[in-house]
Design an enzyme around this catalytic site. Structure first.
Site, PDB file in Angstrom:
ATOM      1  N   ARG A 268      -1.013  -0.727  -8.628  1.00 31.61           N
ATOM      2  CA  ARG A 268      -2.379  -0.172  -8.364  1.00 31.61           C
ATOM      3  C   ARG A 268      -2.520   1.162  -8.411  1.00 31.61           C
ATOM      4  O   ARG A 268      -1.418   1.894  -7.915  1.00 31.61           O
ATOM      5  CB  ARG A 268      -2.948  -0.602  -6.909  1.00 31.61           C
ATOM      6  CG  ARG A 268      -4.173  -0.066  -6.552  1.00 31.61           C
ATOM      7  CD  ARG A 268      -4.332   0.061  -5.040  1.00 31.61           C
ATOM      8  NE  ARG A 268      -4.437  -1.529  -4.479  1.00 31.61           N
ATOM      9  CZ  ARG A 268      -4.058  -1.687  -3.233  1.00 31.61           C
ATOM     10  NH1 ARG A 268      -3.801  -0.829  -2.064  1.00 31.61           N
ATOM     11  NH2 ARG A 268      -4.218  -2.785  -2.620  1.00 31.61           N
TER      12      ARG A 268
ATOM     13  N   ASP B 146       0.859  -1.210  -0.021  1.00 33.39           N
ATOM     14  CA  ASP B 146      -0.177   0.177  -0.149  1.00 33.39           C
ATOM     15  C   ASP B 146       0.815   1.143   0.007  1.00 33.39           C
ATOM     16  O   ASP B 146       2.067   1.267   0.429  1.00 33.39           O
ATOM     17  CB  ASP B 146      -0.773  -0.206   1.323  1.00 33.39           C
ATOM     18  CG  ASP B 146      -2.095  -0.993   1.167  1.00 33.39           C
ATOM     19  OD1 ASP B 146      -2.325  -1.338   0.084  1.00 33.39           O
ATOM     20  OD2 ASP B 146      -2.627  -1.229   2.294  1.00 33.39           O
TER      21      ASP B 146
END
Ligand code: FDA
Length: 300
Positions: free
Chosen positions: A175, A125
């Site tokens: 992402r 992340d």
């Protein structure tokens, strides 16, 4: 957002935890791995993939970082044992990136080794801008050794076009999200239209350059632009996936799944639910109604 919604967003950190917990329960699978596993099983049955996130960030105590590493290892074991279609997402500050970078690297290496052992994948992340460069470096280091890791880029950061070029040169698995942390105008676009434009550009560029792209948004115009890029580039569904957060935009999610696109749901779980829940509530356009209702019913 109405004036009341904006007021609630600003005062949310003062709202009692039981109320936050009640209103934010749709965003979090629960406190235990067992709850997360049963939710992922349901998502898989609906045709969705999942990514498990052990909640927690900016760890201060070394033993908490070690606990997070152990919990990810448990999660990877459970994914394999239960034959779930899921990978994991890791926040490096939960492994003590800010306070003890060596411990963070060692802990991350243990998680990656466990994922490799199960033939699984670890998404890193992306957190606030104080750790952007270090996070990308750690990604590059592990990716360079052929480890199964992926990166996140945030469209609101002015540096992201350069980072996308860097990721594209590695054919990285990326992402793309808008970005959730509050950042100053010197480093981050503030205008929603501008952020959308930069988002679409990054997705298109990464797809075009042969990266596997996680299109992480619930914003319908951005989903449409990504679909148009996929069609224009004649990409098959194994070249990209849509990604959405648990508890958000389930109609859009169902539509994409029925149309044959891969869709991964971000499933956070664990005891450290508060900071994540506050961020999710602050993004909910109808936040005031939910919080006021919960306050009136005393969080029941
Ligand atoms: P936007 O915020 O404009 O939302 C579009 C629409 O979605 C809204 O109008 C509303 O209808 C609905 N919606 C969005 N959020 C909602 C909510 N909480 N409750 C109810 N409705 C809501 N960020 C980051 O900085 N680092 C990261 O690593 C990640 N990782 C990540 C993974 C995945 C799978 C997703 C989907 C998102 C992230 N994010 C993130 C968060 C991301 O940066 C962003 O803050 C949110 O996705 C919201 O942005 P949207 O693109 O959905 O647009």
């Amino acid at each position: 957002m109405t004036l009341l919604d904006r007021l609630v967003v600003r005062t949310l950190p003062l709202v009692p935890k039981p109320i936050v917990r009640k209103v934010a329960s749709r965003y979090v699978a629960g406190e235990t791995l067992e709850e997360a596993v049963s939710l992922v099983r349901r998502l898989n049955a609906e045709g969705c993939l999942a990514t498990l996130d052990v909640l927690g960030e900016d760890t201060e105590r070394p033993q908490d970082a070690d606990r997070t590493v152990a919990e990810y290892a448990r999660a990877l074991d459970a994914i394999a044992r239960e034959r779930l279609d899921a990978n994991i997402s890791v926040k490096l500050t939960a492994l003590a990136l800010k306070r003890d970078p060596a411990r963070c690297r060692a802990g991350f290496a243990r998680i990656v080794a466990a994922a490799r052992g199960h033939g699984n994948f670890v998404r890193i992340d992306m957190e606030d801008s104080t750790v952007t460069e270090e996070t990308i470096r750690i990604f590059e280091e592990f990716h360079g050794r052929g480890e199964p890791v992926g990166l996140v880029l945030q469209a609101y950061l002015r540096r992201t076009a350069r980072d996308a070029a860097r990721a594209a040169s590695l054919r990285a698995n990326v992402r793309v999200c808008k970005g959730i942390y509050v950042e100053p105008p010197e480093i981050a676009y503030q205008d929603r239209g501008e952020i959308r434009e930069r988002y679409a550009e990054s997705v298109e560029r990464l797809l075009q350059d042969g990266c596997y792209v996680g299109i992480a948004t619930h914003d319908p115009p951005l989903v449409e632009r990504a679909l148009a890029a996929v069609a224009r580039l004649h990409l098959t569904p194994d070249r990209y996936e849509f990604q959405m957060l648990l508890g958000v935009a389930s109609d859009l999610r169902r539509r994409l799944v029925s149309a044959g696109h891969r869709l991964r749901v971000y499933v956070p779980y664990g005891e450290a639910w508060h900071a994540y829940s506050v961020r999710r509530l602050q993004e909910n356009p109808a936040i005031a109604g939910h919080v006021v209702k919960a306050l009136l019913t005393g969080g029941r």
